[in-house]
Scaffold this active site. Sequence first.
Site, PDB file in Angstrom:
ATOM      1  N   ARG A 154      -0.990   6.400  16.825  1.00 36.05           N
ATOM      2  CA  ARG A 154      -1.572   7.243  16.191  1.00 36.05           C
ATOM      3  C   ARG A 154      -2.486   7.790  16.982  1.00 36.05           C
ATOM      4  NH1 ARG A 154       0.104   6.162  11.143  1.00 36.05           N
ATOM      5  NH2 ARG A 154      -0.629   4.005  10.136  1.00 36.05           N
ATOM      6  N   LYS A 170      -1.942  -8.721  -0.030  1.00 36.91           N
ATOM      7  CA  LYS A 170      -3.377  -8.389   0.301  1.00 36.91           C
ATOM      8  C   LYS A 170      -4.190  -9.610  -0.212  1.00 36.91           C
ATOM      9  CE  LYS A 170      -3.399  -3.292   0.610  1.00 36.91           C
ATOM     10  NZ  LYS A 170      -4.385  -2.070   0.404  1.00 36.91           N
ATOM     11  N   SER A 208       0.691  -1.280  -0.047  1.00 38.79           N
ATOM     12  CA  SER A 208       0.047   0.011  -0.077  1.00 38.79           C
ATOM     13  C   SER A 208       0.893   1.423  -0.070  1.00 38.79           C
ATOM     14  CB  SER A 208      -0.958  -0.024   1.168  1.00 38.79           C
ATOM     15  OG  SER A 208      -1.774   1.137   0.955  1.00 38.79           O
ATOM     16  N   HIS A 209       0.772   2.152   0.968  1.00 41.95           N
ATOM     17  CA  HIS A 209       1.335   3.403   1.090  1.00 41.95           C
ATOM     18  C   HIS A 209       2.818   3.407   1.719  1.00 41.95           C
ATOM     19  CE1 HIS A 209      -0.527   2.333   4.757  1.00 41.95           C
ATOM     20  NE2 HIS A 209       0.242   3.079   5.504  1.00 41.95           N
ATOM     21  N   ASP A 262      -2.258   6.724  -3.394  1.00 40.71           N
ATOM     22  CA  ASP A 262      -1.179   5.941  -2.744  1.00 40.71           C
ATOM     23  C   ASP A 262      -0.620   4.758  -3.786  1.00 40.71           C
ATOM     24  OD1 ASP A 262      -3.229   4.259  -2.606  1.00 40.71           O
ATOM     25  OD2 ASP A 262      -2.496   3.411  -0.752  1.00 40.71           O
ATOM     26  N   LYS A 272     -11.621   0.844  -0.910  1.00 38.51           N
ATOM     27  CA  LYS A 272     -11.652   2.157  -1.029  1.00 38.51           C
ATOM     28  C   LYS A 272     -10.954   2.668  -2.197  1.00 38.51           C
ATOM     29  CE  LYS A 272      -7.486   2.561   1.990  1.00 38.51           C
ATOM     30  NZ  LYS A 272      -7.347   1.345   2.472  1.00 38.51           N
ATOM     31  N   ASP A 302      -0.973   1.480  -3.925  1.00 39.95           N
ATOM     32  CA  ASP A 302      -1.835   0.608  -4.858  1.00 39.95           C
ATOM     33  C   ASP A 302      -3.104   1.307  -5.218  1.00 39.95           C
ATOM     34  OD1 ASP A 302      -2.534   0.771  -2.072  1.00 39.95           O
ATOM     35  OD2 ASP A 302      -3.674  -1.288  -2.166  1.00 39.95           O
ATOM     36  N   ASP A 362      -5.662   2.917  -3.552  1.00 43.04           N
ATOM     37  CA  ASP A 362      -6.956   3.102  -2.834  1.00 43.04           C
ATOM     38  C   ASP A 362      -7.158   4.343  -2.112  1.00 43.04           C
ATOM     39  OD1 ASP A 362      -5.067   2.123  -1.158  1.00 43.04           O
ATOM     40  OD2 ASP A 362      -6.299   0.332  -0.354  1.00 43.04           O
ATOM     41  N   ARG A 363      -5.977   4.977  -1.673  1.00 45.84           N
ATOM     42  CA  ARG A 363      -5.940   5.922  -0.923  1.00 45.84           C
ATOM     43  C   ARG A 363      -6.013   7.409  -1.745  1.00 45.84           C
ATOM     44  NH1 ARG A 363      -2.745   5.654   4.412  1.00 45.84           N
ATOM     45  NH2 ARG A 363      -3.273   3.405   5.114  1.00 45.84           N
ATOM     46  N   GLU A 399     -12.718   6.754   5.727  1.00 47.90           N
ATOM     47  CA  GLU A 399     -11.791   6.742   6.890  1.00 47.90           C
ATOM     48  C   GLU A 399     -10.945   7.947   6.886  1.00 47.90           C
ATOM     49  OE1 GLU A 399     -10.366   2.410   8.331  1.00 47.90           O
ATOM     50  OE2 GLU A 399     -10.402   2.593   6.228  1.00 47.90           O
ATOM     51  N   GLU A 400     -10.343   8.053   8.052  1.00 48.45           N
ATOM     52  CA  GLU A 400      -9.481   9.303   8.203  1.00 48.45           C
ATOM     53  C   GLU A 400      -8.249   9.159   7.500  1.00 48.45           C
ATOM     54  OE1 GLU A 400      -6.485   8.630   9.936  1.00 48.45           O
ATOM     55  OE2 GLU A 400      -7.468   6.697  10.165  1.00 48.45           O
ATOM     56  N   SER A 401      -7.863   7.739   7.140  1.00 47.36           N
ATOM     57  CA  SER A 401      -6.564   7.458   6.556  1.00 47.36           C
ATOM     58  C   SER A 401      -6.524   7.575   5.192  1.00 47.36           C
ATOM     59  CB  SER A 401      -6.276   6.007   7.104  1.00 47.36           C
ATOM     60  OG  SER A 401      -7.083   5.222   6.534  1.00 47.36           O
TER      61      SER A 401
HETATM   62  C1  G16 Z   1      -5.182   0.092   5.698  1.00 41.55           C
HETATM   63  C2  G16 Z   1      -6.878  -0.261   5.641  1.00 41.55           C
HETATM   64  C3  G16 Z   1      -7.510   0.752   5.812  1.00 41.55           C
HETATM   65  C4  G16 Z   1      -6.837   1.332   7.226  1.00 41.55           C
HETATM   66  C5  G16 Z   1      -5.446   1.631   6.947  1.00 41.55           C
HETATM   67  C6  G16 Z   1      -4.562   2.185   8.261  1.00 41.55           C
HETATM   68  O1  G16 Z   1      -5.153   0.904   4.435  1.00 41.55           O
HETATM   69  O2  G16 Z   1      -7.243  -0.892   4.319  1.00 41.55           O
HETATM   70  O3  G16 Z   1      -8.946   0.304   6.136  1.00 41.55           O
HETATM   71  O4  G16 Z   1      -7.719   2.722   7.545  1.00 41.55           O
HETATM   72  O5  G16 Z   1      -4.884   0.609   6.642  1.00 41.55           O
HETATM   73  O6  G16 Z   1      -4.274   1.486   9.082  1.00 41.55           O
HETATM   74  P1  G16 Z   1      -3.311   1.471  10.489  1.00 41.55           P
HETATM   75  O7  G16 Z   1      -4.006   2.688  11.052  1.00 41.55           O
HETATM   76  O8  G16 Z   1      -3.835   0.284  11.288  1.00 41.55           O
HETATM   77  O9  G16 Z   1      -2.055   1.709   9.905  1.00 41.55           O
HETATM   78  P2  G16 Z   1      -3.939   0.315   3.191  1.00 41.55           P
HETATM   79  O10 G16 Z   1      -4.316   1.605   2.102  1.00 41.55           O
HETATM   80  O11 G16 Z   1      -2.571   0.668   3.810  1.00 41.55           O
HETATM   81  O12 G16 Z   1      -4.649  -0.766   2.705  1.00 41.55           O
END
Ligand code: G16
Length: 552
Positions: free
Chosen positions: A505, A135, A122-123, A286, A385, A288, A290-291, A372-374
């Site tokens: 966090r 994933k 991901s990010h 990001d 997402k 992949d 999704d963000r 989500e906030e992320s």
């Molecule tokens: C993943 C999940 C999200 C989550 C995020 C943050 O995102 O798919 O639903 O909000 O992680 O997770 P954490 O706060 O535990 O680091 P992604 O984009 O990394 O797949």
Amino acid sequence: MSLKNLSADSQFKVVLEAPFTDQKPGTSGLRKSTKHFQQPHYLESFVEAIFQTLHGLEDGVLVLGGDGRFGNRNGIDVIIRMAAAHGVRKVITTVDGILSTPAASHLIRTKKAVGGIILSASHNSGGPDGDFGVKVNGPNGGPASESLTDAIYAKTQILDSYQIINHDSISLELPAKYEVGGMIVEVIDGIEDYIALMQKIFDFDRIKSFLKDDFLIAFDALNAVTGPYAKRLLEDFFGAPTGTVRNGIPLEDFGGCHPDPNLTYAKDLADLLLNGSEYSFGAACDGDGDRNMILGRNCFVNPSDSLAVLTANANCVPAYSGGLLGVARSMPTSSAVDVVAKDLDISCFETPTGWKFFGNLLDSGQITLCGEESFGTGSNHVREKDGLWAVLFWLQILAHKKCSVEELMHKHWDHFGRHYYSRHDYESIASDIAQNLYETVELRLPSLIGNSFAGRQVTTADNFTYTDPVDHSITARQGLRILLDDGSRVILRLSGTGTKGATLRVYLESYVSSQGDLTQNPQNALSQLITSIDSFAEISNRTGMSRPTVIT
Ligand code: G16
């Protein structure tokens, strides 16, 4: 498309000296450093556990791709060879192995696959010195449920061998069909189906003519997966000038970028929008895809506000103009969307962090939008997402309202009030220190109830437990909450996606009604909460960090 028959070599079993005991998936899949994944048999062990767990795999269809990071190509080869050994009927993969997470979700759904594997951390950064990840998605196109990931993890703990065939690697240069060990491998263009889906949701002509009116946009793909998708959408379909998509070629190490669309890691884009006057709209996605991060000239849209704005203006988008079924947000996400949902008289659900928790609500038709906030927003069009979908949603609203991002935000706050919000991340803390801090705060929470905190009264102080409204499963210990009598909140969580030490966090939120001061700097508006949580949780004392590493 003709079928290319490559000679299939023998299937064999590789016996492991011992099972890998550290393959517990985090918030979204298994993430480790690339070097960790390069240990012999490490990837194969996790994939074997997936294959032994995913229902209907034998004789089923599997979608496979990734964000192009270092290890993507090798991972695809290995998984194809293992899929053939497990009797999979067909693997659908993509040109160059490039497939964004939302596009994978869409393919799983339309191709009626039993699930999908997306090679991405991901990010997180990529390359030999970065991270790699796997994933796993289920047949609804969404991230594997907790019960599925628990079962996969349990398998890894006892795994003694895996099955694979010998086979030359197939070409991913062009769409083609191959036979590999009796299994079909179809290489398709990973972008077309996704674009066709976007065309069904949005009014492309309207966005196109809006962008012609001197409304310059900049999109930063951060050298990750969304580059080819964004180029086709923004430059080819909407006619935005060449170069609108920056860093648009997926690179194995993301060109050294950290592909996390926030003000710290997408700083070049942020500077263009927040300090310059050339562009009216900016966005980034990001690793992949999704963000998303949305920026206007002089205006950063925090992701919680973004969800609220999309909800309030969903009628601008053809696919949602008939109304929304309901909305959902993760617990640490601000309550900005709750206020909009109340106004629209639709349900609003609060789930734990992790997109997988939206799955049941989407599948059962209880919600249309979630976020989500992320930096994640999405809808029932897929079960992930979707970064570019959010960008198009914003452009569609702006095309409809013919206003700037900043004007739209101010109108929103004038109507609904403003939820000042910020997330403070303390990254790479030694795991024992972070764990100890967290446990100490949890033990101290009961003493807060009824007492004062940051000049307000504490109404609730607990560790969040979620009961799924659809299957009634209970998920406990999802984050420490301090809820205050004026609606303000402070939440503490340990990230489930990091790979180095622990990341703490701290989520901060304070509501000001439409009559109050709506133009403060969020860090100032939240300063009392920031000071109080630092002293209550002893964050700087225990971590030795005088400030967070990332503020969003
Ligand atoms: C993943 C999940 C999200 C989550 C995020 C943050 O995102 O798919 O639903 O909000 O992680 O997770 P954490 O706060 O535990 O680091 P992604 O984009 O990394 O797949």
